[in-house]
Write a protein that holds these residues in place. Sequence first.
Motif, short mmCIF file in Angstrom:
data_model
loop_
_atom_site.label_atom_id
_atom_site.label_comp_id
_atom_site.label_asym_id
_atom_site.label_seq_id
_atom_site.Cartn_x
_atom_site.Cartn_y
_atom_site.Cartn_z
N TRP A 206 -13.01 -14.96 -17.04
CA TRP A 206 -13.37 -13.55 -17.18
C TRP A 206 -14.22 -13.30 -18.41
N ILE A 207 -14.94 -12.18 -18.36
CA ILE A 207 -15.64 -11.63 -19.52
C ILE A 207 -15.29 -10.15 -19.59
N ILE A 208 -14.89 -9.70 -20.78
CA ILE A 208 -14.49 -8.31 -20.96
C ILE A 208 -15.17 -7.76 -22.21
N PRO A 209 -16.02 -6.73 -22.08
CA PRO A 209 -16.57 -6.07 -23.27
C PRO A 209 -15.51 -5.17 -23.90
N LYS A 210 -15.45 -5.19 -25.24
CA LYS A 210 -14.40 -4.43 -25.91
C LYS A 210 -14.82 -4.10 -27.35
N ASN A 211 -15.15 -2.82 -27.59
CA ASN A 211 -15.41 -2.32 -28.95
C ASN A 211 -16.42 -3.17 -29.74
N GLY A 212 -17.57 -3.41 -29.15
CA GLY A 212 -18.61 -4.15 -29.85
C GLY A 212 -18.45 -5.66 -29.78
N TYR A 213 -17.52 -6.14 -28.99
CA TYR A 213 -17.32 -7.58 -28.79
C TYR A 213 -17.32 -7.86 -27.29
N ILE A 214 -17.50 -9.13 -26.95
CA ILE A 214 -17.21 -9.56 -25.59
C ILE A 214 -16.19 -10.68 -25.67
N LEU A 215 -15.22 -10.61 -24.74
CA LEU A 215 -14.16 -11.60 -24.67
C LEU A 215 -14.46 -12.54 -23.52
N LEU A 216 -14.56 -13.82 -23.81
CA LEU A 216 -14.74 -14.84 -22.78
C LEU A 216 -13.45 -15.64 -22.68
N GLY A 217 -12.88 -15.70 -21.49
CA GLY A 217 -11.63 -16.42 -21.33
C GLY A 217 -11.49 -17.04 -19.96
N GLY A 218 -10.48 -17.90 -19.85
CA GLY A 218 -10.19 -18.53 -18.57
C GLY A 218 -8.81 -19.15 -18.60
N ALA A 219 -8.29 -19.43 -17.41
CA ALA A 219 -7.00 -20.10 -17.27
C ALA A 219 -7.25 -21.52 -16.78
N PHE A 220 -6.78 -22.51 -17.54
CA PHE A 220 -7.12 -23.91 -17.28
C PHE A 220 -5.86 -24.76 -17.15
N ASP A 221 -6.01 -25.89 -16.45
CA ASP A 221 -4.92 -26.85 -16.41
C ASP A 221 -4.60 -27.31 -17.82
N ILE A 222 -3.31 -27.46 -18.09
CA ILE A 222 -2.88 -27.88 -19.43
C ILE A 222 -3.25 -29.34 -19.66
N GLY A 223 -3.86 -29.61 -20.79
CA GLY A 223 -4.25 -30.97 -21.12
C GLY A 223 -5.45 -31.00 -22.04
N LYS A 224 -5.88 -32.20 -22.36
CA LYS A 224 -6.99 -32.37 -23.30
C LYS A 224 -8.29 -31.81 -22.77
N GLU A 225 -8.42 -31.73 -21.44
CA GLU A 225 -9.68 -31.28 -20.86
C GLU A 225 -9.83 -29.76 -20.86
N ALA A 226 -8.79 -29.04 -21.24
CA ALA A 226 -8.85 -27.58 -21.18
C ALA A 226 -10.00 -27.05 -22.03
N ASN A 227 -10.13 -27.54 -23.25
CA ASN A 227 -11.22 -27.06 -24.11
C ASN A 227 -12.58 -27.48 -23.57
N GLU A 228 -12.68 -28.69 -22.98
CA GLU A 228 -13.94 -29.14 -22.39
C GLU A 228 -14.34 -28.23 -21.23
N LYS A 229 -13.35 -27.83 -20.44
CA LYS A 229 -13.64 -26.93 -19.32
C LYS A 229 -14.10 -25.56 -19.84
N PHE A 230 -13.50 -25.11 -20.93
CA PHE A 230 -13.91 -23.83 -21.52
C PHE A 230 -15.37 -23.91 -21.98
N GLN A 231 -15.73 -25.00 -22.64
CA GLN A 231 -17.11 -25.15 -23.11
C GLN A 231 -18.09 -25.27 -21.95
N LEU A 232 -17.65 -25.92 -20.86
CA LEU A 232 -18.49 -26.01 -19.66
C LEU A 232 -18.71 -24.63 -19.06
N LEU A 233 -17.66 -23.83 -19.03
CA LEU A 233 -17.77 -22.45 -18.55
C LEU A 233 -18.80 -21.68 -19.37
N LYS A 234 -18.69 -21.77 -20.67
CA LYS A 234 -19.60 -21.05 -21.55
C LYS A 234 -21.04 -21.51 -21.33
N MET A 235 -21.25 -22.81 -21.19
CA MET A 235 -22.60 -23.35 -20.99
C MET A 235 -23.19 -22.84 -19.67
#
Length: 356
Positions: A206-235
């Motif tokens: 998801w992306i949510i605009p909020k008071n001059g910010y945008i929030l980028l988030g996601g729900a990922f499988d637990i593990g070492k790859e979670a952060n890699e998946k987040f960075q892939l999403l952002k890219m």
Amino acid sequence: MYDITIVGAGPAGSTLAKLLGSKYKILVIEKRNLEYYSKGNNREKCCGGLLAPDAQYMIAKMGLGIPKDILVDPQLFAVRTIDLNNNIERYYQRFYFNMDREKFDRWLVSQIPKEVDLRFNSVFKSFTPIDNGYEIRFSHNKQEYVERTKVLIGADGGNSLIRGQAFSNHLFPKNYISIQEWYETKSEMPYFTAIFDKNITDFYSWIIPKNGYILLGGAFDIGKEANEKFQLLKMKLQKREFQFGKRIKREGAFIYRPTSLKALLHGKDNIALVGEAAGSISPSSAEGFSYALKSALYLAQSLESGIDGFLNRYKNKLRKLKANILLKNLKSPAMYNTFLRRLAMKSGIQSIKVEN
């Protein structure tokens, strides 16, 4: 001895304490400081902070109205849905309140009667059965405290410690790690955004605009790859011309997803679960506010006539939530199956055309 101890003062725990506070001797244990806000010295809940219509209904049902200082800009009425697997976009009209989650939680806590004992900045540790109840241990300012209670309530959310200790042999909902980052932005975004990509997660982002910010988030499988998946999403989003400014903060939390009704638990032996700790959360959207408020109301109603037999009464009332979650699970394939989602979005049913 307390009649009831509630672990967790989020929407489920605080609502339960509000409804029962004048009827029982109650202790509430909460790891955050929800009595007042101290910037930089508070544990914030990782949450997009959108209040869905079902949750708005429950707020109205309790005779409450949300103060305007809890709401944040912008208040939006559309969700931009991006299917990265099928390369399809659609806009859908939705009616969420965009709000400050921290203020919302503190407002709910402010509704708790003064008779209730509140222990903020306190971390629940464990419980031990004793005659007529439980001995509970929690820490505050590096000091350990011991109290006794007749009834123990787990309102401690995803990855619930009470659920883990009391129901270790029961089926648990699927557990995800949500990662969310806040970025500065100067551009206006007149919609919320939902992103689907099976190569990133079998849930959604998801992306949510909020008071001059945008929030980028996601729900990922637990593990070492979670952060890699987040960075892939952002890219991938940056390639679609989404702009992310300076990062302000990063948050994380566990999220349950009840894909089986067997994962929903009401309790046993004078231990009850409410909200996400019980598995009461939408398996299709991860919306949890309405489920937290409903389960707290059902448990409060079950305790109105006394402690004896309250768990059976609560179990019966939870059938309504189980039916709702069953329907959400039946809906999920249309959202998360790549082929079915393509058909649904291609049809354009219930979508709106945005004039730029």
